[in-house]
Scaffold this motif. Structure first.
Motif: not given
Length: 393
Positions: A184-186, A188-192, A199-205, A229-240
């Motif tokens: 539920p909490r990001p 951080g780092g380049w993957r997010e 090339i971060g976010g779950l779509l490409y990971d 979607d970007v669901r989590r507060p503070g997230a910058a890349a797709d996480d759902d």
């Protein structure tokens, strides 16, 4: 399990075979973060005929960790030091690129131009065109270029591939695949990172894994729909993120990757005309590698207890006892690097080609457009990279 390669950078291309046939092949590993330290270095060290020769990292803590687990390993401050060894008695026989995604194409290009075979962590590139460009360069130089799609050797995927090869489900109509987590909490780092260059976010990971598995099992996709979607507060890349693929053979794949799943669904639910297969839980190999366990001859690896086996049947839910348990085959990440070693020796095919990775990137690019525009995206029909032997690795 052996995947077909299509034209261009092929599994049967005449690659340069380095060194005497009985000498260990020296590996230069670029990057010793999560991918390099948890996945690549242990698997390289466990592979007969490969030796982890040099790790490229400036970080002193990572150097200490590498030295502790791999006594005798050498270090380089930059990849350029490895390229400069090409053509000398100190030349590495294989370069493994386990650095951040944005570096994959430039580093793989430099290694190939230096005359060195390459393994690249997934995703090999941010675009299918980038992957095909690397494939063309590898073909031009006669060098091995392979992509670390390790989850083709997951325990559940190997088991499902065997069931399909045996016709145990009948004609498959729907394939559901979930790679879900509860974070539920990001972190951080380049993957997010939301920076497209990363090339971060779950779509490409995680999406790189579930799409590759779907294409390997069921062939090319002709239609792609996605929600990201970007669901989590503070997230910058797709996480759902959700993808729906229609394959050329009529199978529909529903693929879920998420860091926001409070209740996890089945890893696989596969529905055929005569039966279905349902499997919960992730392959144990990543968790074991993170915990410091290592594959070794004579030591059980990639196995799970009977209570975690999937079930096959029809008309009932596995959660209420329906169906028959199916023994899960052991996961086998070490098989990837064993196949790479054989390919370098000229004894076997490239286990995962760049063109296979490009086919998955075609789908990921279409999914990104679909999610952005709210439309289904049609892909041109192409000859697929498709599994020819799904009975096991």
């Amino acid at each position: 399990m052996t995947a077909h390669a299509s034209s261009g950078e092929t599994a049967d291309a005449p690659h340069r075979h380095p060194g005497p046939s009985d000498a260990p092949l020296r590996v230069g590993l670029v990057g010793f973060g999560l991918a390099g330290s948890v996945f690549h270095a242990p698997l390289i060290a466990a592979t007969d005929g490969l030796v982890l020769d040099t790790v490229v990292t400036r970080n002193e803590e990572r150097r200490a960790a590498a030295r502790a687990e791999h006594p005798g390993v050498r270090f380089a401050a930059s990849p350029q030091e490895l390229w400069e060894r090409a053509g000398t008695s100190e030349a590495p026989d294989l370069i493994v690129i386990a650095s951040p995604n944005r570096t994959h194409v430039p580093l793989a290009t430099a290694a190939l131009e230096a005359g060195l075979p390459v393994v690249v962590d997934k995703p090999i590139a941010g675009t299918a065109a980038g992957a095909r460009g690397l494939a063309a360069l590898a073909d031009e130089r006669g060098l091995l270029l392979s992509v670390f799609q390790n989850r083709r050797w997951d325990n559940d995927f190997r088991t499902l591939a065997g069931l399909l090869a045996d016709g145990a489900l009948g004609e498959v109509q729907r394939f559901e695949s979930r790679f879900e987590r509860w974070r539920p909490r990001p972190k951080g780092g380049w993957r997010e990172s939301g920076d497209p260059e990363e090339i971060g976010g779950l779509l490409y990971d995680l999406g790189s894994h579930v799409v590759d598995q779907a294409l390997t099992l069921f062939g090319p996709a002709v239609l792609v729909y996605a929600e990201a979607d970007v669901r989590r507060p503070g997230a910058a890349a797709d996480d759902d993120t959700f993808l729906a693929l229609t394959h050329a053979n009529g199978v529909r794949s529903h693929l879920y990757v998420s860091a926001t799943t409070a209740q996890l669904g089945p890893r696989f639910r596969v529905l055929g005309r005569s039966a279905g297969y349902v499997k919960y839980g992730l392959d144990p190999q990543e968790a074991d590698l993170r915990a410091g366990l290592r594959p070794a001859p004579g030591r059980p690896w990639g196995e799970e207890p009977e209570e975690r086996w999937g079930r096959i049947g029809s008309g009932e839910s596995p959660s209420t006892g329906g169906g028959t348990p199916v023994r899960t085959l052991p996961g086998d990440y070490p098989a990837y690097y064993a196949a790479v070693a054989d390919a370098l020796r000229g004894r076997g095919p490239n286990p995962v080609t760049a063109l296979q990775a490009a086919a998955a990137l075609d789908v990921l690019e279409a999914a990104r457009r679909s999610a952005r525009e709210g439309v289904a995206v049609r892909l041109p029909h192409a000859t697929p990279p498709h599994a020819s032997d799904l009975s096991g690795t």
